[in-house]
Design an enzyme around this catalytic site. Sequence first.
Site: not given
Length: 339
Positions: A208, A258
Amino acid sequence: MSSNKVLIVDDDPELLKSFQRHFHGVFDQRHFHGVFDLDVAPSGMDGIESVNRQGPYTVVISDYRMPGMDGVEFLRRVRDLSPDSIRIILTGYPDIDTAVKAVNEGRVFRFLTKPVRTEIIAHAITDGIKFYELEKAERELHSLKRWRKSMEAMILAFMRLVEARDPYTAGHQQKVAKLSKAIAEELGLEKVRVEGINMAAAIHDIGKLYVPAEILNRPGKLSKIECDMIKLHSRVAFDILSPIDFEYPVARIIHQHHERMNGSGYPLGLKGDHILLEARIIAVADVVEAMSSHRPYRPALGLEEALGEISKNKGVLYDPDVADICQRLFEAEAFAFEE
Ligand SMILES: [Fe+2]
Ligand SMILES: [Fe+2]
């Protein structure tokens, strides 16, 4: 077969010949500590050349009194060239000065007096090899410990990097690490593996760093493009971390955090046990933490709702065993994000 090599340096050619005769083929595991290859050299200079060309030796034995370079000087140079070799000195003139010099300058392991019986030499070699192997194991353990420490420091540095820019993600990673570790322990995984999960979880959203802060911290719904940018974080993390030689597959674990059991996750769409167990654990901890805590773009949904999501979709999105253990940890009040 052992790869131990032994060098004997003596200016008496008859003595060298007798050692060669004696130690040729008679050493085996039944009598002594491993087999070794024996080299001999007639002088300190020749000995140095052997160390340079054929070394390193496990054990180096040298006569003390030799023309040219004496045994203490020779062993001192061996110590510089190959500090791990075990050094033994042989002398026909046992005097205290020689002994002191040999110990201080040559750091000798053993001091033998001439004339020396072959069995005495054999035992000294055996003991030297044992000592060498013990020290080697200790050195290896030490460097493994140091390497682990630097890996931990690297993970910590990555965490700080995230924290400096994005305190939400930093706090999130730490809590996910705590829960992932608790689940892994409850699953009875090996200690090193639990540590690997802990470390991977502690930096699982490092990708991120590449997502613009405005997108990460913006309240309200994100556009499709913005969502896609955020989704890139697993791939980015993989690219950053995969060249690093961790003890556990940190880059792959993070790459897959994920992914979902039915293949509906990202980025690879992996299914079931094609997803690393470590990643399946972090996935559950990640969802529970994210849902139960406050985010810039939405208020906290609460722990109950988070656990409801996990139990509703266990076996579909989440690993059923991991989901059950997570549920149990909270129900039994064996776990809390905050102390
Ligand atoms: Fe993530
Ligand atoms: Fe996350």
